[in-house]
Design a protein around this motif. Structure first.
Motif, short mmCIF file in Angstrom:
data_model
loop_
_atom_site.label_atom_id
_atom_site.label_comp_id
_atom_site.label_asym_id
_atom_site.label_seq_id
_atom_site.Cartn_x
_atom_site.Cartn_y
_atom_site.Cartn_z
N ASP A 136 0.82 -1.22 0.00
CA ASP A 136 0.00 0.00 0.00
C ASP A 136 0.85 1.26 0.00
O ASP A 136 0.44 2.30 -0.47
CB ASP A 136 -0.87 0.05 1.28
N ASN A 137 1.99 1.12 0.59
CA ASN A 137 2.78 2.31 0.87
C ASN A 137 4.25 2.04 0.54
O ASN A 137 5.08 1.81 1.41
CB ASN A 137 2.61 2.63 2.38
N PRO A 138 4.58 2.01 -0.72
CA PRO A 138 5.94 1.62 -1.09
C PRO A 138 6.98 2.66 -0.68
O PRO A 138 6.65 3.83 -0.52
CB PRO A 138 5.86 1.51 -2.61
N TYR A 139 8.19 2.21 -0.54
CA TYR A 139 9.28 3.14 -0.32
C TYR A 139 9.48 3.97 -1.58
O TYR A 139 9.17 3.50 -2.68
CB TYR A 139 10.59 2.39 -0.06
N PRO A 140 10.08 5.16 -1.43
CA PRO A 140 10.46 5.89 -2.64
C PRO A 140 11.40 5.02 -3.48
O PRO A 140 12.12 4.18 -2.93
CB PRO A 140 11.21 7.11 -2.10
N SER A 141 11.42 5.21 -4.76
CA SER A 141 12.11 4.26 -5.63
C SER A 141 13.62 4.24 -5.43
O SER A 141 14.29 3.31 -5.85
CB SER A 141 11.78 4.57 -7.08
N TYR A 142 14.17 5.28 -4.83
CA TYR A 142 15.62 5.26 -4.65
C TYR A 142 16.03 4.64 -3.32
O TYR A 142 17.19 4.64 -2.95
CB TYR A 142 16.20 6.68 -4.78
N ILE A 143 15.06 4.12 -2.60
CA ILE A 143 15.36 3.45 -1.34
C ILE A 143 15.28 1.95 -1.56
O ILE A 143 14.41 1.45 -2.26
CB ILE A 143 14.31 3.83 -0.27
N MET A 144 16.23 1.24 -0.98
CA MET A 144 16.14 -0.21 -1.04
C MET A 144 16.38 -0.77 0.36
O MET A 144 16.91 -0.08 1.23
CB MET A 144 17.17 -0.78 -2.01
N THR A 145 15.97 -1.99 0.57
CA THR A 145 16.28 -2.61 1.85
C THR A 145 17.46 -3.54 1.65
O THR A 145 17.60 -4.17 0.60
CB THR A 145 15.09 -3.42 2.39
N ILE A 146 18.29 -3.58 2.64
CA ILE A 146 19.44 -4.47 2.54
C ILE A 146 19.61 -5.23 3.84
O ILE A 146 19.09 -4.84 4.87
CB ILE A 146 20.74 -3.70 2.25
#
Ligand SMILES: C[S@@+](CC[C@H](N)C(=O)[O-])C[C@H]1O[C@@H](n2cnc3c(N)ncnc32)[C@H](O)[C@@H]1O
Length: 710
Positions: free
Chosen positions: A622-632
């Protein structure tokens, strides 16, 4: 590359919906950064107010001239334009947060150079002087003791990326510049900044030598978030410039890189970092056999056992209370005793050789040296001059702490260098060795298909950020990167407002004779030897910002950048494409410019979006991260790979959970590669100009300037 490994964690990229974790430790795939035409789809941002900036720049200059400015005044507060925000409250809140972050970062700085805490605030606390390690040039010495964990003052770190894009890289000779960088991960999140990266960290990171038995400093919190001015290396501390700030990407985001003591350090001690075992073992031909830290520990133990079993049985060799009293007593020994001990000691050496040549190298060659080595420890014995007297340092060294970094008084300039004490006109502010670069090493190229015949041509993509920290002359291909502490923070001031100048060093360690050598010889040298001095051109008070006149080309370049720069151009980061897989272009990161937050940080996300920082997979739907954020994720990789790629990359499965304190759950937010400021289009790139007449005429091999290339 100088593989100064601080830690052996491996970084894995984790896409939260996929269970296979792909090892990115080696590389992220051969990714290209795109040509400028890719910026076409950028969204208009108009928050940068050029007139306001120029007015403020004028104000700042007037204040400096009138000496009524406070070095801690931060003009970003006034320049940070906010008119794109509809909601006044939100705008105010964001501004307050930014101010608080900047103030915090200043406080953090001050804690590290509170000279009033020392017995004599005018006493120089760090010197450049010849290293105690033979043939290793200069080193750094402290005149104040350190306890473990105490930090040295902050330094910049400059990310150097995609070396394979250098025009010369495939068929080029070895270069000295390749000896100095740290692994990309030395800068927080650096491992994810680009497909391939290295980190130049001046000061302790480049000027100190490495003695693996005497390491007393290490990079502090390599993984944890080091503060930076714009925070794009970190989601937790952000003093972010906004997307439309003209200075964005022109200076490094890593403006607060810290080293900390790892042992009790004595006043007068040489400062050492670890370059890592591999750095030495891979250079045995050039450096000989260099023991590692464990080798010295084992050597100490061998000497202790030797002493217990042999020396104490030979009381006549020891002082009255059984402790050796130095070398002289060995001279009085009977030949027989010495011969016996020599034979016994040779056995020790032979056994050690069988265990390992590095262990053998940690032991003294002669039995006569054993008492001294026992007393000092084999590591200190091997570098006896690594603790020097203050008198020796004053006589043989140059002071390196007349300046420290802080937030510059110049709008859009990032951080600056400030005097820690009064300096008289004509006196030396600092001195610095320089690393030489060929201009071509700092250009980034891409091979592109020519439309007509399908052949490939090289297209210039841009220049490394390091360019902005290099000194040179428009007519010479040789560039100089200074690497003494803090020197890279020195900003430009106009002829009227500058208060410092640069000259070839008058230090005895500057190899003035090299100035007579052909350019190619200087470029191919595998040792540094040239040095600059920075001299005060007027009386300076503590707290004054040091400003050098960077030259007419630089001034014009900056003004041109201001007039040409548009937020449209600057506001999009490159889309990263995969060289090897054209179909994959769309899968890699790009900035979502419709996001009005600019550079949101996790705290921004919390405060402004009022949502938890880390979202579950369901929440992300529903609430995606901004596209330049990733999880690691970060964890110790399992020993074995599940499968091996054709190119040797390891594919492994996360089957273990590790409990170490510096390991994190798979929920860390990071910026995606190529999303930091210095990758943005249209960022300012300009070499700092050396005064005419400084470089010898025979080094002027160019007759056109490269300066205007951004
Ligand atoms: C050698 S670095 C100086 C340190 C830099 N301020 C930092 O924070 O890392 C040179 C860069 O600083 C910035 N800079 C220096 N002087 C400036 C000035 N007078 N106005 C605007 N930017 C300046 C520019 O981005 C320039 O390319």
């Amino acid at each position: 590359m100088k593989e100064r490994r601080m830690h052996h964690r491996f970084y894995y990229y984790y896409s939260s919906s996929i269970t296979i974790i792909i090892c990115l430790h080696r590389h992220l795939g051969a990714q290209a950064i795109p040509t400028r035409t890719d910026a076409a789809a950028a969204v208009l941002f108009t928050r940068f107010d050029r007139d306001a900036y120029l007015n403020l720049a004028g104000d700042a200059a007037r204040r400096r001239r009138g000496r009524d400015d406070d070095a801690s005044v931060n003009y970003f507060r006034q320049t940070s334009p906010t008119k794109n925000f509809d909601d006044d409250q939100q705008q105010q809140q964001q501004q307050q947060e930014k101010d608080a972050r900047i103030n915090n970062s200043q406080t953090a700085d001050q804690q590290n150079y509170d000279y009033d805490n020392y017995d004599d605030p005018d006493k120089c606390t760090v010197y450049l002087a010849p290293s105690s390690i033979p043939h290793s040039g200069l080193g750094m010495y402290t005149t104040i003791p350190y306890t473990p964990g105490t930090k040295f003052f902050p330094e910049i770190g400059i990310f150097f990326h995609d070396k394979h894009r250098q025009y010369l890289v495939n068929n080029d000779r070895p270069r000295l510049s390749a000896q100095y960088p740290w692994l990309s991960s030395a800068l927080s999140f650096g491992a994810f900044d680009a497909a391939y990266g290295e980190s130049y960290i001046p000061g302790i990171g480049m000027l100190t030598n490495s003695h693996l038995g005497l390491v007393n400093f290490r990079l502090s919190e390599p993984w944890m978030m080091q503060r930076s001015m714009d925070g794009t290396d970190s989601l937790f501390y952000s003093d972010s410039l906004t997307l439309d700030d003209v200075g964005r990407g022109a200076y490094t985001t890593h403006g607060h890189v810290m080293f900390e003591a790892v042992s009790h350090i004595e006043a007068g001690e040489e400062m050492f970092v670890s370059y890592g075992d591999e750095w030495f073992t891979s250079r045995e031909e050039a450096l000989g056999i260099v023991p590692g830290g464990d080798d010295f520990t084992e050597a100490d133990e061998l000497l202790r056992i030797f002493s217990e079993t042999h020396l104490q049985n030979n009381d006549q060799l020891l002082g009255e209370d059984g402790v050796n009293e130095g070398e002289e007593q060995w001279d009085d020994d009977s030949d027989d005793t010495l011969a016996n001990l020599t034979a016994e000691y040779e056995m020790v050496l032979r056994n050690a050789s069988e265990k390992g040549k590095r262990l053998r190298a940690a032991l003294p060659d002669n039995v006569q040296d054993v008492p001294a080595a026992l007393e000092l420890g084999t590591a200190r014995f091997s570098a006896k001059d690594s603790i020097q007297s203050l008198e020796w340092l004053e006589e043989n060294g140059a002071c390196l702490d007349n300046i420290v970094s802080g937030v510059s008084s110049i709008p859009q300039a990032g951080r600056g260098a400030f005097a820690t004490r009064s300096i008289k006109e004509g006196d030396q502010i600092t001195t610095t060795p320089v690393l030489t670069f060929d201009r071509e090493e700092l250009l980034l190229w891409e091979s592109v298909e020519k439309m007509d015949d399908g052949g490939l041509v090289m297209e210039l993509l841009g220049q490394q950020l390091l360019v902005n920290y290099c000194y040179g002359h428009a007519n010479s291909s040789l560039l100089f990167f200074p690497y003494a502490p803090t020197v890279n923070f020195i900003n430009h001031g106009s002829i009227e407002e500058s208060n410092a100048e640069i000259r070839w060093s008058r230090s005895p360690y500057h190899k003035a004779e090299w100035l007579h050598e052909p350019l190619e010889d200087v470029k191919s040298r595998m040792k540094t030897g040239l040095m600059f001095d920075i001299i005060a051109t007027r009386d300076l008070s503590r707290g004054d910002e040091i400003l050098l006149y960077y030259g007419k080309d630089w001034e014009e370049g900056w003004m041109q950048h201001i007039s040409e720069w548009s937020p449209t151009m600057d506001s999009e980061h490159p889309v990263v494409v995969d060289d090897d897989d054209d179909d994959n272009n769309a899968t890699l990161p790009h900035l979502n410019l419709t996001d009005s937050l600019g550079h949101p940080t996790t705290s921004d996300l919390n405060v402004i979006e009022k949502t938890p920082i880390v979202r579950t997979v369901d929440e992300q739907a529903d609430n995606p991260y901004p596209s330049y954020i990733m999880t690691i994720c970060r964890f110790e990789p399992p020993e074995e790979c599940v499968t091996q790629n054709m190119d040797g990359a390891c594919i492994s499965r996360w089957t273990h959970v590790y409990e170490e304190k510096d390991l994190y759950r798979c929920s860390i937010l990071s910026r995606r590669p190529y999303s930091k400021d210095h990758f943005a289009y249209g960022t300012f790139r300009q070499v700092i100009g050396l005064p005419d007449g400084l470089l010898p005429p025979h080094w002027m091999d160019l007759n056109s300037t490269l300066e205007s290339d951004n």
